[in-house]
Motif scaffolding. Sequence first.
Motif, PDB file in Angstrom:
ATOM      1  N   GLN A  33       3.069  -2.823  -3.839  1.00 17.15           N
ATOM      2  CA  GLN A  33       2.158  -2.043  -3.003  1.00 17.15           C
ATOM      3  C   GLN A  33       2.939  -1.234  -1.972  1.00 17.15           C
ATOM      4  N   ILE A  34       3.987  -1.821  -1.401  1.00 17.80           N
ATOM      5  CA  ILE A  34       4.827  -1.092  -0.459  1.00 17.80           C
ATOM      6  C   ILE A  34       5.453   0.118  -1.146  1.00 17.80           C
ATOM      7  N   LEU A  35       5.928  -0.084  -2.340  1.00 16.35           N
ATOM      8  CA  LEU A  35       6.536   1.010  -3.100  1.00 16.35           C
ATOM      9  C   LEU A  35       5.516   2.109  -3.371  1.00 16.35           C
ATOM     10  N   LYS A  36       4.309   1.723  -3.732  1.00 13.07           N
ATOM     11  CA  LYS A  36       3.246   2.693  -3.982  1.00 13.07           C
ATOM     12  C   LYS A  36       2.906   3.473  -2.716  1.00 13.07           C
ATOM     13  N   ASP A  37       2.805   2.767  -1.592  1.00 13.07           N
ATOM     14  CA  ASP A  37       2.493   3.428  -0.316  1.00 13.07           C
ATOM     15  C   ASP A  37       3.615   4.391   0.087  1.00 13.07           C
ATOM     16  N   LEU A  38       4.846   3.975  -0.146  1.00 16.78           N
ATOM     17  CA  LEU A  38       5.991   4.813   0.212  1.00 16.78           C
ATOM     18  C   LEU A  38       6.047   6.061  -0.668  1.00 16.78           C
ATOM     19  N   GLU A  39       5.724   5.902  -1.944  1.00 17.27           N
ATOM     20  CA  GLU A  39       5.678   7.068  -2.831  1.00 17.27           C
ATOM     21  C   GLU A  39       4.670   8.087  -2.333  1.00 17.27           C
ATOM     22  N   SER A  77       6.559  -8.713  -7.345  1.00 16.98           N
ATOM     23  CA  SER A  77       5.782  -9.145  -6.190  1.00 16.98           C
ATOM     24  C   SER A  77       4.703  -8.112  -5.914  1.00 16.98           C
ATOM     25  N   ARG A  78       3.456  -8.573  -5.803  1.00 19.78           N
ATOM     26  CA  ARG A  78       2.355  -7.646  -5.541  1.00 19.78           C
ATOM     27  C   ARG A  78       2.578  -6.911  -4.216  1.00 19.78           C
ATOM     28  N   ARG A  79       3.092  -7.607  -3.221  1.00 25.11           N
ATOM     29  CA  ARG A  79       3.351  -6.999  -1.922  1.00 25.11           C
ATOM     30  C   ARG A  79       4.394  -5.882  -2.028  1.00 25.11           C
ATOM     31  N   LEU A  80       5.497  -6.147  -2.743  1.00 31.95           N
ATOM     32  CA  LEU A  80       6.552  -5.144  -2.880  1.00 31.95           C
ATOM     33  C   LEU A  80       6.075  -3.938  -3.687  1.00 31.95           C
ATOM     34  N   VAL A 135       5.211   1.829   6.430  1.00 32.01           N
ATOM     35  CA  VAL A 135       4.610   0.961   5.411  1.00 32.01           C
ATOM     36  C   VAL A 135       4.368  -0.452   5.941  1.00 32.01           C
ATOM     37  N   ARG A 136       4.660  -0.643   7.242  1.00 31.23           N
ATOM     38  CA  ARG A 136       4.353  -1.900   7.932  1.00 31.23           C
ATOM     39  C   ARG A 136       5.009  -3.111   7.272  1.00 31.23           C
ATOM     40  N   CYS A 137       6.324  -3.020   7.222  1.00 34.40           N
ATOM     41  CA  CYS A 137       7.070  -4.165   6.683  1.00 34.40           C
ATOM     42  C   CYS A 137       8.394  -4.268   7.426  1.00 34.40           C
ATOM     43  N   SER A 138       9.116  -5.331   7.185  1.00 32.58           N
ATOM     44  CA  SER A 138      10.403  -5.543   7.841  1.00 32.58           C
ATOM     45  C   SER A 138      11.521  -4.848   7.063  1.00 32.58           C
ATOM     46  N   HIS A 139      12.673  -4.699   7.725  1.00 31.56           N
ATOM     47  CA  HIS A 139      13.841  -4.156   7.029  1.00 31.56           C
ATOM     48  C   HIS A 139      14.260  -5.065   5.886  1.00 31.56           C
ATOM     49  N   VAL A 140      14.127  -6.351   6.095  1.00 31.88           N
ATOM     50  CA  VAL A 140      14.497  -7.319   5.051  1.00 31.88           C
ATOM     51  C   VAL A 140      13.682  -7.062   3.782  1.00 31.88           C
TER      52      VAL A 140
END
Length: 234
Positions: A35-41, A30-33, A61-66
Amino acid sequence: MSAKTSTAPIVWATGDGSEEAALLESVPDSRRLRQILKDLEAIVHQEGFMHLTMNDIAARVRCSHVTLYRLAEGRSELFELLVELYLARARDSGRQRFSAASTWPDRLIGYLSAGAEAARDTSFAFLRDLQNFPGGRRALLVHQERRVADLETIVTQGVKAGAFNNVNSAVAADILFVSMRRFIEPEFLAKVGLTMGEAMDEVYKLIEFGIIRTAATDETRAARNRRRARTKHG
């Protein structure tokens, strides 16, 4: 002296293929996931991670716990993924630098420099947390074992090619890796009064004079053998 170049591909002790890519296979495509992983890194490499809660991470990272639980089963597992990605990327970079170089000395130095650059690109806080986090220590142990195995393969092949002195590859690999790991520790650098770059230069000097084979080292060895022979028969 044998040529210092070789076109034969090296057979790595730990197998071929991108280790980072293999890890990312566990992350949904998933492109969204991604990107979240990249931002978190980027966050954890800058400030560490042990202080972060799942609430902190979700907010940063502006996302939900889910969404976060789609990356990993929990906080510890998420940290383990981030650490393993960092270490796998360093191993991949070392092999890429090895493959890009045309001489055995450059291959060896290129492989080693990848680890130092990976450390240089992160903060002391991240390196500290990596070693304090149980999952990080486990991943670091695996990383060290794989790096030493790769270095042993490089030294063995370099000796066979005539580019390196006839050293014990297992001992040389372990010493080189321990030295490189020590020289990226901020406390050690402060103690010896060197920057990371200056410390790396010292490692390369040791490699140049202790491992890389030259006409001068061949002559020195020949002279030493002649002296030993005279002593033995004198």
